[in-house]
Motif scaffolding. Structure first.
Motif, PDB file in Angstrom:
ATOM      1  N   PRO A  50       8.944  -3.205 -19.657  1.00 18.42           N
ATOM      2  CA  PRO A  50       8.787  -2.666 -18.300  1.00 18.42           C
ATOM      3  C   PRO A  50       8.021  -1.342 -18.356  1.00 18.42           C
ATOM      4  N   PRO A  51       7.478  -0.900 -17.223  1.00 21.60           N
ATOM      5  CA  PRO A  51       6.825   0.408 -17.183  1.00 21.60           C
ATOM      6  C   PRO A  51       7.787   1.488 -17.668  1.00 21.60           C
ATOM      7  N   SER A  52       7.297   2.403 -18.491  1.00 19.94           N
ATOM      8  CA  SER A  52       8.176   3.421 -19.076  1.00 19.94           C
ATOM      9  C   SER A  52       8.726   4.375 -18.040  1.00 19.94           C
ATOM     10  N   ALA A  53       7.942   4.649 -16.991  1.00 18.04           N
ATOM     11  CA  ALA A  53       8.391   5.554 -15.919  1.00 18.04           C
ATOM     12  C   ALA A  53       7.943   4.985 -14.578  1.00 18.04           C
ATOM     13  N   PRO A  54       8.619   3.938 -14.125  1.00 18.74           N
ATOM     14  CA  PRO A  54       8.146   3.250 -12.925  1.00 18.74           C
ATOM     15  C   PRO A  54       8.162   4.106 -11.671  1.00 18.74           C
ATOM     16  N   GLY A  55       9.133   4.994 -11.540  1.00 12.67           N
ATOM     17  CA  GLY A  55       9.200   5.852 -10.360  1.00 12.67           C
ATOM     18  C   GLY A  55       9.549   5.075  -9.106  1.00 12.67           C
ATOM     19  N   ASP A  56       9.502   5.775  -7.988  1.00  9.06           N
ATOM     20  CA  ASP A  56       9.830   5.173  -6.696  1.00  9.06           C
ATOM     21  C   ASP A  56       8.569   4.739  -5.970  1.00  9.06           C
ATOM     22  N   LEU A  57       8.715   3.793  -5.051  1.00 13.54           N
ATOM     23  CA  LEU A  57       7.593   3.391  -4.215  1.00 13.54           C
ATOM     24  C   LEU A  57       7.192   4.552  -3.310  1.00 13.54           C
ATOM     25  N   THR A  58       5.888   4.645  -3.065  1.00 12.33           N
ATOM     26  CA  THR A  58       5.387   5.668  -2.159  1.00 12.33           C
ATOM     27  C   THR A  58       5.333   5.085  -0.753  1.00 12.33           C
ATOM     28  N   VAL A  59       6.316   5.418   0.052  1.00  6.27           N
ATOM     29  CA  VAL A  59       6.427   4.887   1.412  1.00  6.27           C
ATOM     30  C   VAL A  59       6.803   6.018   2.349  1.00  6.27           C
ATOM     31  N   GLY A  78      11.455   7.738   9.878  1.00 10.10           N
ATOM     32  CA  GLY A  78      12.052   8.961  10.390  1.00 10.10           C
ATOM     33  C   GLY A  78      12.931   9.582   9.327  1.00 10.10           C
ATOM     34  N   GLN A  79      13.417  10.785   9.601  1.00 10.23           N
ATOM     35  CA  GLN A  79      14.314  11.450   8.662  1.00 10.23           C
ATOM     36  C   GLN A  79      15.717  10.836   8.723  1.00 10.23           C
ATOM     37  N   ARG A  80      16.173  10.523   9.945  1.00  7.68           N
ATOM     38  CA  ARG A  80      17.472   9.859  10.136  1.00  7.68           C
ATOM     39  C   ARG A  80      17.224   8.604  10.963  1.00  7.68           C
ATOM     40  N   ILE A  81      17.473   7.459  10.346  1.00  5.54           N
ATOM     41  CA  ILE A  81      17.117   6.172  10.938  1.00  5.54           C
ATOM     42  C   ILE A  81      18.380   5.450  11.392  1.00  5.54           C
ATOM     43  N   ALA A  82      18.480   5.181  12.682  1.00  5.35           N
ATOM     44  CA  ALA A  82      19.554   4.335  13.200  1.00  5.35           C
ATOM     45  C   ALA A  82      19.122   2.884  12.984  1.00  5.35           C
ATOM     46  N   LEU A  83      19.841   2.155  12.151  1.00  7.38           N
ATOM     47  CA  LEU A  83      19.452   0.810  11.752  1.00  7.38           C
ATOM     48  C   LEU A  83      20.464  -0.211  12.251  1.00  7.38           C
ATOM     49  N   ALA A  84      20.018  -1.131  13.114  1.00  8.53           N
ATOM     50  CA  ALA A  84      20.900  -2.223  13.543  1.00  8.53           C
ATOM     51  C   ALA A  84      21.211  -3.087  12.328  1.00  8.53           C
ATOM     52  N   TRP A  96      12.760   3.943   1.744  1.00 11.48           N
ATOM     53  CA  TRP A  96      13.072   4.951   2.768  1.00 11.48           C
ATOM     54  C   TRP A  96      14.054   5.981   2.208  1.00 11.48           C
ATOM     55  N   ARG A  97      15.086   5.497   1.561  1.00 11.97           N
ATOM     56  CA  ARG A  97      16.076   6.424   0.998  1.00 11.97           C
ATOM     57  C   ARG A  97      15.457   7.286  -0.088  1.00 11.97           C
ATOM     58  N   ALA A  98      14.612   6.684  -0.941  1.00 16.33           N
ATOM     59  CA  ALA A  98      13.986   7.446  -2.014  1.00 16.33           C
ATOM     60  C   ALA A  98      13.074   8.534  -1.472  1.00 16.33           C
ATOM     61  N   ALA A  99      12.528   8.316  -0.266  1.00 19.17           N
ATOM     62  CA  ALA A  99      11.669   9.317   0.359  1.00 19.17           C
ATOM     63  C   ALA A  99      12.469  10.390   1.082  1.00 19.17           C
ATOM     64  N   GLY A 100      13.785  10.283   1.028  1.00 21.16           N
ATOM     65  CA  GLY A 100      14.639  11.313   1.612  1.00 21.16           C
ATOM     66  C   GLY A 100      15.230  10.990   2.959  1.00 21.16           C
ATOM     67  N   ALA A 101      14.991   9.793   3.469  1.00 18.90           N
ATOM     68  CA  ALA A 101      15.527   9.430   4.781  1.00 18.90           C
ATOM     69  C   ALA A 101      17.012   9.056   4.675  1.00 18.90           C
ATOM     70  N   GLU A 102      17.729   9.310   5.748  1.00 14.86           N
ATOM     71  CA  GLU A 102      19.120   8.879   5.868  1.00 14.86           C
ATOM     72  C   GLU A 102      19.166   7.665   6.785  1.00 14.86           C
ATOM     73  N   PRO A 122       6.712   3.903  14.111  1.00 14.53           N
ATOM     74  CA  PRO A 122       7.426   4.811  13.214  1.00 14.53           C
ATOM     75  C   PRO A 122       7.064   4.585  11.747  1.00 14.53           C
ATOM     76  N   GLY A 123       6.513   5.610  11.122  1.00 16.94           N
ATOM     77  CA  GLY A 123       6.165   5.551   9.714  1.00 16.94           C
ATOM     78  C   GLY A 123       4.742   5.137   9.419  1.00 16.94           C
ATOM     79  N   HIS A 124       3.981   4.723  10.443  1.00 17.87           N
ATOM     80  CA  HIS A 124       2.636   4.211  10.204  1.00 17.87           C
ATOM     81  C   HIS A 124       1.697   4.642  11.334  1.00 17.87           C
ATOM     82  N   LYS A 125       0.520   5.116  10.958  1.00 18.76           N
ATOM     83  CA  LYS A 125      -0.439   5.634  11.923  1.00 18.76           C
ATOM     84  C   LYS A 125      -1.267   4.521  12.552  1.00 18.76           C
ATOM     85  N   ALA A 126      -1.891   4.833  13.686  1.00 16.73           N
ATOM     86  CA  ALA A 126      -2.854   3.910  14.289  1.00 16.73           C
ATOM     87  C   ALA A 126      -3.964   3.637  13.282  1.00 16.73           C
ATOM     88  N   GLY A 127      -4.378   2.392  13.190  1.00 16.43           N
ATOM     89  CA  GLY A 127      -5.391   2.002  12.227  1.00 16.43           C
ATOM     90  C   GLY A 127      -4.839   1.535  10.900  1.00 16.43           C
TER      91      GLY A 127
END
Length: 436
Positions: free
Chosen positions: A231-240, A244-250, A266-272, A377-382
């Protein structure tokens, strides 16, 4: 060092999921650490994998993901003794046009990772021809290696002997044979298996399957056929970028179709993530800055959702000041009405004008590439978003401003454009990744 296998078949419905779960539990019972993955856009199977292994499983998808993303995701198997990657459809089945790293075929993942393929073969209605099918799959694509086969739904000892002899003549190892009438099948409904969280007895079902497979499959030989991999030696987290910072998820039986890797990113990027249950008549967390409604089975709970006035009122109030986004079933619930399979029309939340109906079923299935006309949320136009659509509803009305230009995997424009109105947006596809 970790070893890996891909479990695939000539077609859907042969028994890949059951065998994957049974092997995963059987090896776990032996004290091995097992990591599962799901090749392709199936958001139900990873929950079953987790129930079998005790470890979270994620999707890896060659059409929607680049090689770096796939490498980062499979890196979670670095500490495992065995990786089992369950395929989708048949081994070489994908779309006609190549996506980011392939066509979405299971074979893409097998070749990319160097994992040999364990084929599940159903020889019902045939004997020696089963060996011809297996040999054809073995020889179809250079770079994809066959470990061997497990026969499923074998009719009798004589039937098994005929198939085994033919496989031996073709130079194909047979690791085991499962009798036809073994009752280890998992319950199904129209979008696939009944979700793991809906089955209180799932642990015992998997344990039963593991015991049965242990009796009929040479587990040592299967394990020896797996290939070592680095496996990759240092795979790291996905860049996403999270929505939002606090996400209400159904999150309940009506809203559960979301890819596990997205939630982890989302969690790895710091979102709750603050889950709530529309079926329990709960509204989104008032302190959240965005609300996200995944897909699921709202058509099975439409009457209940329509009657849950606290949920509807709270969601409408939330949308007055903050963004709300829905995917597939979540999108339908954000609309004006949903007609169920019996023809009963149920009023939905009404944040969008979308009306859908299951009274006349039509399957919508396939990869989607969307270019956003407006931000979500999370993605720009285009932004160009890759996802997958799978449902049986018909659009009765979609009057709001289209959210995106949406194409299928061949580049053909589809009618399911998604919608936007004020702070609310929705799509029929489930987001897998954004093009970089």
């Amino acid at each position: 060092m970790a070893t890996g296998l891909v479990i695939s078949a000539p077609a859907s419905g042969i028994g890949k999921t059951t065998l994957t779960l049974a092997l995963a539990r059987a090896y776990r019972d032996r004290g091995l650490t097992v990591q599962c993955f799901k090749s392709g856009p199936d958001y139900i199977d990873p929950a079953f994998h987790a129930a079998a292994t005790g470890r979270a499983s994620v999707n890896i998808d060659s059409w929607a993901m680049d090689r770096e993303t796939i490498a980062r995701l499979v890196g979670r198997g670095a500490d495992a003794d065995l990786v089992l990657a369950e395929g989708s459809m048949g081994l070489f089945d994908g779309v006609a046009a190549r996506g980011v790293a392939g066509t979405g075929a299971t074979a893409d993942i097998a070749e990319m990772m160097g994992w040999p393929v364990l084929l599940v073969i159903d020889p019902s209605g045939q004997a020696q021809t089963a060996a011809a099918v297996a040999a054809g799959l073995r020889d179809f694509r250079a770079g994809v290696r066959l470990a061997g086969v497990v026969l499923n739904r074998v009719a009798s000892p004589r039937h098994e002997d005929l198939v085994r002899r033919a496989m031996a003549d073709a130079g194909i190892a047979v690791f085991g044979a499962l009798p036809r009438h073994a009752e280890i099948a998992l319950p199904k409904r129209h979008l696939g298996l009944v979700q793991a969280e809906e089955q209180a007895e799932i642990g015992e079902l998997i344990a039963k399957a593991a015991r049965f497979v242990t009796e009929h499959v040479d587990l040592d030989s299967v394990l020896q056929s797996a290939s070592a991999w680095l496996p990759p030696s240092a795979p790291g987290d996905l860049t996403v970028t999270p929505p939002g910072q606090r996400i209400a998820l159904a999150r309940d039986a009506a809203f559960s179709f979301i890819y596990p890797h997205m939630l982890e990113a989302w969690r790895a990027a710091g979102a709750e993530i603050s889950p709530f249950s529309p079926l329990a008549d709960e509204g989104p967390d008032a302190s959240a800055d965005v609300c996200w409604l995944p897909g699921g089975y709202p058509e099975l709970h439409a009457g209940r959702l329509a009657g849950n006035t606290r949920f509807g009122g709270a969601l409408r109030a939330f949308a007055e000041t903050r963004p709300v986004h829905g995917e597939c079933g979540g999108y339908m619930v954000l609309g004006a009405a949903l007609t169920d399979a019996e023809g009963a029309r149920h009023q939905m939340v009404g944040l969008l004008g979308l009306e859908t109906s299951y009274a006349r079923r039509r399957m919508h299935l396939g990869y989607r590439l969307a270019e956003l006309a407006a931000p979500i949320p999370g993605h720009k136009a285009g932004a160009r978003l890759r996802g997958h659509e799978f449902h049986y509803s018909m659009i009765v009305a979609q009057p709001d401003t289209p959210l995106a230009v949406v194409c299928d995997a061949t580049g053909a424009v589809v009618a399911e454009t998604g919608s936007r109105r004020d702070n609310t947006s929705g799509t029929f596809f489930h987001l897998i990744a954004e093009d970089r």
